[in-house]
Every structure is written in C-alpha cells, then in structure tokens.
Motif scaffolding. Structure first.
Motif, mmCIF file in Angstrom:
data_model
loop_
_atom_site.group_PDB
_atom_site.id
_atom_site.type_symbol
_atom_site.label_atom_id
_atom_site.label_comp_id
_atom_site.label_asym_id
_atom_site.label_seq_id
_atom_site.Cartn_x
_atom_site.Cartn_y
_atom_site.Cartn_z
ATOM 1 N N GLY A 160 0.814 -1.293 -0.023
ATOM 2 C CA GLY A 160 -0.056 -0.170 0.184
ATOM 3 C C GLY A 160 0.735 1.179 0.051
ATOM 4 N N ALA A 161 1.833 1.244 0.817
ATOM 5 C CA ALA A 161 2.811 2.345 0.692
ATOM 6 C C ALA A 161 3.572 2.495 -0.634
ATOM 7 C CB ALA A 161 3.987 2.124 1.799
ATOM 8 N N PHE A 162 3.972 1.454 -1.040
ATOM 9 C CA PHE A 162 4.915 1.375 -2.477
ATOM 10 C C PHE A 162 3.690 1.945 -3.403
ATOM 11 C CE2 PHE A 162 6.774 -0.658 -6.202
ATOM 12 C CZ PHE A 162 8.174 -0.034 -5.858
ATOM 13 N N VAL A 163 2.655 1.620 -3.462
ATOM 14 C CA VAL A 163 1.780 1.901 -4.706
ATOM 15 C C VAL A 163 1.233 3.655 -4.394
ATOM 16 C CG1 VAL A 163 -0.711 1.540 -5.699
ATOM 17 C CG2 VAL A 163 1.019 -0.151 -5.219
ATOM 18 N N GLY A 164 1.376 3.972 -3.085
ATOM 19 C CA GLY A 164 1.092 5.324 -2.742
ATOM 20 C C GLY A 164 1.667 6.402 -3.538
ATOM 21 N N GLY B 101 -4.150 11.558 -20.134
ATOM 22 C CA GLY B 101 -2.724 11.472 -20.213
ATOM 23 C C GLY B 101 -2.127 10.834 -19.013
ATOM 24 N N ILE B 102 -2.704 11.290 -17.710
ATOM 25 C CA ILE B 102 -2.221 10.616 -16.354
ATOM 26 C C ILE B 102 -2.325 9.011 -16.480
ATOM 27 C CG2 ILE B 102 -2.517 10.638 -13.895
ATOM 28 C CD1 ILE B 102 -2.932 13.746 -14.117
ATOM 29 N N GLY B 103 -3.538 8.532 -16.862
ATOM 30 C CA GLY B 103 -3.837 7.197 -16.854
ATOM 31 C C GLY B 103 -2.909 6.426 -17.462
ATOM 32 N N VAL B 104 -2.422 6.981 -18.899
ATOM 33 C CA VAL B 104 -1.401 6.102 -19.685
ATOM 34 C C VAL B 104 -0.289 6.234 -18.878
ATOM 35 C CG1 VAL B 104 -0.101 6.457 -21.708
ATOM 36 C CG2 VAL B 104 -2.466 6.904 -21.778
ATOM 37 N N LEU B 105 0.443 7.458 -18.028
ATOM 38 C CA LEU B 105 1.531 7.265 -17.380
ATOM 39 C C LEU B 105 1.430 6.522 -16.358
ATOM 40 C CD1 LEU B 105 4.330 8.506 -16.998
ATOM 41 C CD2 LEU B 105 3.267 10.424 -15.571
ATOM 42 N N LEU B 106 0.227 6.378 -15.763
ATOM 43 C CA LEU B 106 0.359 5.311 -14.474
ATOM 44 C C LEU B 106 0.441 4.028 -14.888
ATOM 45 C CD1 LEU B 106 -0.719 4.868 -11.697
ATOM 46 C CD2 LEU B 106 -3.099 4.879 -12.462
ATOM 47 N N VAL B 107 -0.130 3.582 -16.083
ATOM 48 C CA VAL B 107 0.002 2.278 -16.475
ATOM 49 C C VAL B 107 1.290 2.070 -16.621
ATOM 50 C CG1 VAL B 107 -0.548 0.542 -18.563
ATOM 51 C CG2 VAL B 107 -1.963 2.247 -17.441
ATOM 52 N N ILE B 108 2.066 2.736 -17.353
ATOM 53 C CA ILE B 108 3.722 2.648 -17.914
ATOM 54 C C ILE B 108 4.366 2.628 -16.515
ATOM 55 C CG2 ILE B 108 5.691 3.794 -19.001
ATOM 56 C CD1 ILE B 108 3.824 5.200 -20.704
ATOM 57 N N LEU B 109 4.237 3.376 -15.346
ATOM 58 C CA LEU B 109 4.982 3.375 -14.358
ATOM 59 C C LEU B 109 4.642 2.053 -13.395
ATOM 60 C CD1 LEU B 109 5.086 7.291 -13.187
ATOM 61 C CD2 LEU B 109 7.036 5.724 -14.230
ATOM 62 N N GLY B 110 3.243 1.819 -13.395
ATOM 63 C CA GLY B 110 3.047 0.608 -12.780
ATOM 64 C C GLY B 110 3.572 -0.577 -13.105
ATOM 65 N N SER B 111 3.745 -0.775 -14.551
ATOM 66 C CA SER B 111 4.190 -1.760 -15.207
ATOM 67 C C SER B 111 5.596 -1.939 -14.843
ATOM 68 C CB SER B 111 4.359 -1.660 -16.547
ATOM 69 O OG SER B 111 3.001 -1.581 -17.062
ATOM 70 N N VAL B 112 6.428 -0.898 -14.830
ATOM 71 C CA VAL B 112 7.928 -0.891 -14.136
ATOM 72 C C VAL B 112 7.958 -1.347 -12.934
ATOM 73 C CG1 VAL B 112 9.760 0.598 -13.766
ATOM 74 C CG2 VAL B 112 8.581 0.995 -15.741
ATOM 75 N N PHE B 113 7.166 -1.067 -11.930
ATOM 76 C CA PHE B 113 7.366 -1.300 -10.441
ATOM 77 C C PHE B 113 7.020 -3.016 -10.413
ATOM 78 C CE2 PHE B 113 5.747 2.960 -8.889
ATOM 79 C CZ PHE B 113 7.331 3.398 -8.896
ATOM 80 N N TYR B 114 5.805 -3.221 -11.341
ATOM 81 C CA TYR B 114 5.428 -4.758 -11.258
ATOM 82 C C TYR B 114 6.558 -5.783 -11.706
ATOM 83 C CZ TYR B 114 2.728 -8.770 -12.449
ATOM 84 O OH TYR B 114 2.235 -10.112 -12.609
ATOM 85 N N LEU B 115 7.285 -5.238 -12.469
ATOM 86 C CA LEU B 115 8.519 -6.011 -13.073
ATOM 87 C C LEU B 115 9.480 -6.127 -12.363
ATOM 88 C CD1 LEU B 115 8.388 -5.036 -17.027
ATOM 89 C CD2 LEU B 115 7.356 -7.167 -15.969
#
Length: 497
Positions: free
Chosen positions: A46-50, A92-106
């Motif tokens: 939860g802190a990480f995704v924050g 645009g923020i939504g697209v950026l969110l998916v990109i950053l989230g994918s980096v964190f996930y990997l």
C-alpha cells in the motif's frame, strides 16, 4: 440557519470519528486474521503504490481553486473549458500510470526479494496490479469531489464518504471471517472506490448541473493550470515521501513485522493530521475569495488566528491525551509487538501541531500561487530526513527512521515557515503567537504532569478510561480559567468561521 460550511465541518468531524473509530476497531481484527507478517506485506505494498497517487499533478487542488475563482467571476465558459482540459490531462495521467505501474510490477523481485519469500512476492504482484487499477480511476474520480468543494457543495460527498467507510468496515470483517487474505481486502477496496466514484460523478452532473465542455485548447491556458498545480503536485510528492518512503526503505532490509509497526505508528499520526486538516480543507475557497477581494494582511492574520486558536486547543488536547495514555492504548489495542508505534505517532503529532494550526496561511499561499518556496523547502527537508532516517534505521530500526525524518521537518515547520509567512505574506506572526501563547504554556504544564501520573498505574482498559477522563478534566479546567471571553465564544462556536 446553519451554514453549509458549518454543516460540512460537522459532517467532516463525524466522518473523521467514524473513520478513526472504525479503523481503531477493525485494525486489531485485520492483524489477528492476517497475522503480523501479512499485515506488514499489506502495509508495504500500500505504501509502495501510494507513490502513484501523486500523479494527479495537483489538479484536484487546481480544480477547487479555479472553480471557486470562476464562480466568483461568474465566468461559466472558462469553468467549462477548464474542467474539460482537466479531464484530458487525466487521460494522459492514466497512460503514464500504466507505464510506471508496469515498471514497478516487473521489479518487485529486485526491490523486496531479500525480505519477502516466494509466496509473499507472488501475492505482492497481484496486490500491486489491482491497486494500480484502483488508482487509475480513483485519481480522475477525485476531480469530481474537487468540483463539489469548488461549488461549496460539501454535504453530499461527506455523507457518501461516511457511508462508504461504514460499509467497508462491515465487508472487511465479513470477507476475513470467510477466509479472505490481504489480496481480498485490496479487491474489496477497488470495487468500493469504483462504485462511490460513479455516485459522485452522477451528483456533479445531475444535481449540481456542472457542464464540462472544451471551447478552445490553448497552450497558454494549459500553462497557467500547471503553473498553479505543479507546486501542489510536488508538495503531494513530499507528503508521500514523508509517510510512505519510510515503510518502503524499511521493507528493503527489515522484516514485514517491523514495517507493520512503523505503519501502525504512521497511521495513528496521520489520523491526527487528518483531524486537524479538516477545517483547513474547507477554508481554501474562503481564502481564494479573500485574496481575490484583496484582503489586507491584517485581515488575513485575524482570519488565520481565529481558526488557529480553536485548532490548537483541539490539537494540543489530542496530543496530550495520546502522550498520557497512548502507550497503554497501543499495548491493549494491538499488543506489545507494536510498542514502538507510540513513539512514532507521538513524534508525528508533535511536529505537525503548529503547521496544522496555521493551515490558513497555507491556503493563502495556494490562493496566491506562492507554494514554490514551501514546496521546495519541504522537498529538501524530506530528502535530508529520508537519507538520515535510512542510515539510522540500520541500527535503530523503525525509531531511527522516524527520528531522521522528523528533525528537519520540525525545524522547517516550526521555524523557517513562520519567518516566511511574516516576510512573504506580511502576516503578523508575533501577534499570532501572543494570541495562542496561553494554550501552549498550559499544555507544557499539564501534559508532563499527566504522563507522570499515568505511569503510576498498570495498563488495563479500566485504568485507560479513568486516566483519559482525569486528563480531560484537568486540561479542560485549566484552559477554561485561561480563556478570555472571545476565546470562550470561539470554543463554543468553534465551527463558525
């Protein structure tokens, strides 16, 4: 007739009571059902995704500010255009969110592979994925709550938040009783957020009759929006550094249990800051109007002090009560494992008493678009705090982390910012402290005495209640003797601005 602002303030405190009491009641149950390690994992992810939650770039505050301004100017066309541009930015923020989230996930294995086992890492991946989806619609959904605030339509969103939280507590108890884990809580929160965001959208479009229409797309106009919101965005980023980076840093070299202890302390500290900031969030439209009407520094100082005297009374009372009985409470509430959470929470409360009480000055900075200095100062203080806290955490664990974080923030918020309010806003800070001096002195006398008295008795719920009542009685009597007629009137009418 009671004003909407006063009703909103009452509902905000009702919401705060429901949220805090609900959190205090359900947290031990969650820890019991999940276990210390899984609760620590839940806190860590939860802190990480924050970090991703700051990607609204301060637009929510910008919506409150500009909607309030356009309504004051009766400029509906600019309001419609601004809201349309805001929604485009959120795409645009939504697209950026998916990109950053994918980096964190990997990169979960690289970040937490040394402290989490294979099963915990797998669960963390799923939690991260669902939380990214959650934030994906929560960020733009928050824009509609901002519209409500800009329209000074405070009532519906607050009733909705109260109902949502009560429903959440009931459902969490239910799903945990049926064997759900931390992943189940994340899924539940995501579904609840989606449902209640849709209700807010319906209220804004159907009841407030807000129109969102792009009349023209001008880069100059977009630049003005970001010129205001960028510093709020960075300020939000600093907030995430303050309360979430510590957990992530601890998670890289400490067990999930240590992260859980730190998380409990931060949660209690944030309850305190949330309580104090309720009035501050409600007064931003008022500050915008005062600035727009070119109110003098003397008037702004009086408005700030009027709010601050009552805020300080409540904040010092809660802080003092926690100092006196907080250690017993944590032991009885979640057990001896979380004893150090007392010191973490108390430190956060101490550092934030004054900046919360002076929240009106922060609202003036927002209204005047003068957040740059405060934001950069907080960013620097936070970076210093994170570096020193990280270093200290290797030897002193969660206590080293919070000590390193809070020292530079204390210097900034109690010292540097008061000088800045005096120089930049021409606020009469000396007069402000003269009007609040008695409350501070009384607290410095009562709190240590209450602490020494409380330590004479063992921890039990009966003693906890008796000690709390004793401190309340002594604190209240001494303050009543000190308050002048105007202060007593403010106390009994504390929600009337």
């Amino acid at each position: 007739m009671i004003s909407n602002l006063r009703k909103a303030a009452v509902l905000s405190y009702v919401k705060l009571a429901v949220t805090n009491i609900g959190g205090l009641l359900v947290t031990p149950y969650i820890i019991k059902m999940l276990g210390d390690e899984e609760y620590g994992l839940y806190t860590l992810i939860g802190a990480f995704v924050g970090y991703l939650s700051v990607l609204d770039l301060g637009l929510n505050n910008a919506i409150v500010r500009y909607v309030a301004q356009y309504r004051a100017e009766e400029n509906q066309k600019s309001e419609e255009n601004f809201l349309a541009l805001s929604l485009l930015i959120y795409i645009g923020i939504g697209v950026l969110l998916v990109i950053l989230g994918s980096v964190f996930y990997l990169n979960i294995d690289n970040l937490f592979g040394d402290t989490l086992n294979a099963a915990q890492l797998d669960k963390a991946r799923w939690m991260l994925l669902i939380l990214i989806i959650n934030i994906g619609f929560t960020l733009p959904g928050g824009a509609f709550t901002g519209i409500c605030t800009g329209y000074e339509a405070f009532i519906f969103p607050r009733w909705l938040s109260i109902f949502k939280y009560v429903l959440r507590v009931i459902l969490i108890i239910a799903i945990l009783n049926f064997g759900a884990n931390a992943l189940g809580i994340v899924v539940l929160d995501t579904l609840l957020n989606l449902g209640f965001i849709l209700l807010t959208v319906w209220f804004v479009l159907s009841k407030l009759k807000v129109r969102i229409k792009l009349h023209q797309f001008e880069w100059i106009y977009l630049k003005e929006i970001f010129g205001y919101s960028i510093w709020i965005f960075i300020f939000g980023l600093v907030y995430q550094f303050q309360w979430r980076t510590g957990q992530v840093i601890l998670g890289t070299h400490m067990t999930p249990v240590i992260v859980a202890v730190y998380g409990i302390g931060v949660m209690l500290g944030v309850y305190f800051t949330t309580f104090g900031n309720i009035i501050n969030r409600l007064i931003l439209p008022k500050a915008v109007k005062s600035v727009y009407q070119q109110a003098s520094p003397q008037v702004l100082t009086m408005q700030m002090t009027k709010v601050a005297r009552i805020s300080l009374l409540l904040l010092l009372f809660i802080f003092g009560g926690f100092v006196v009985v907080g250690k017993d409470f944590i032991q009885l509430w979640v057990g001896d494992t979380y004893a150090n959470a007392y010191y973490i929470a108390a430190g956060i409360m101490l550092v934030y008493i004054m900046p919360i009480a002076q929240g009106y000055a922060h609202s003036i900075l927002e209204a005047k678009k003068l957040l740059r200095f405060k934001t950069l100062s907080f960013l620097i203080a936070c970076i210093i705090g994170m570096v020193s806290g990280s270093f200290l955490s290797y030897k002193y664990g969660e206590l080293g982390m919070i000590i390193g974080l809070l020292i530079p923030l204390f210097v900034l918020q109690w010292g540097i910012m008061n000088y800045y309010y005096y120089k930049k806003l021409a606020l009469n800070i000396r007069w402000f402290f003269q009007k609040t001096f008695a409350l501070i002195v009384i607290s410095l006398l009562v709190i240590p005495l209450g602490y020494l008295f409380a330590n004479q008795f063992e921890a039990s719920w009966t003693n906890f209640i008796l000690k709390s009542l004793f401190f309340t009685l002594i604190f209240g009597l001494l303050l009543f003797l000190v308050l002048n007629k105007e202060e007593k009137q403010l106390l009994f009418n504390r929600l009337k601005l």
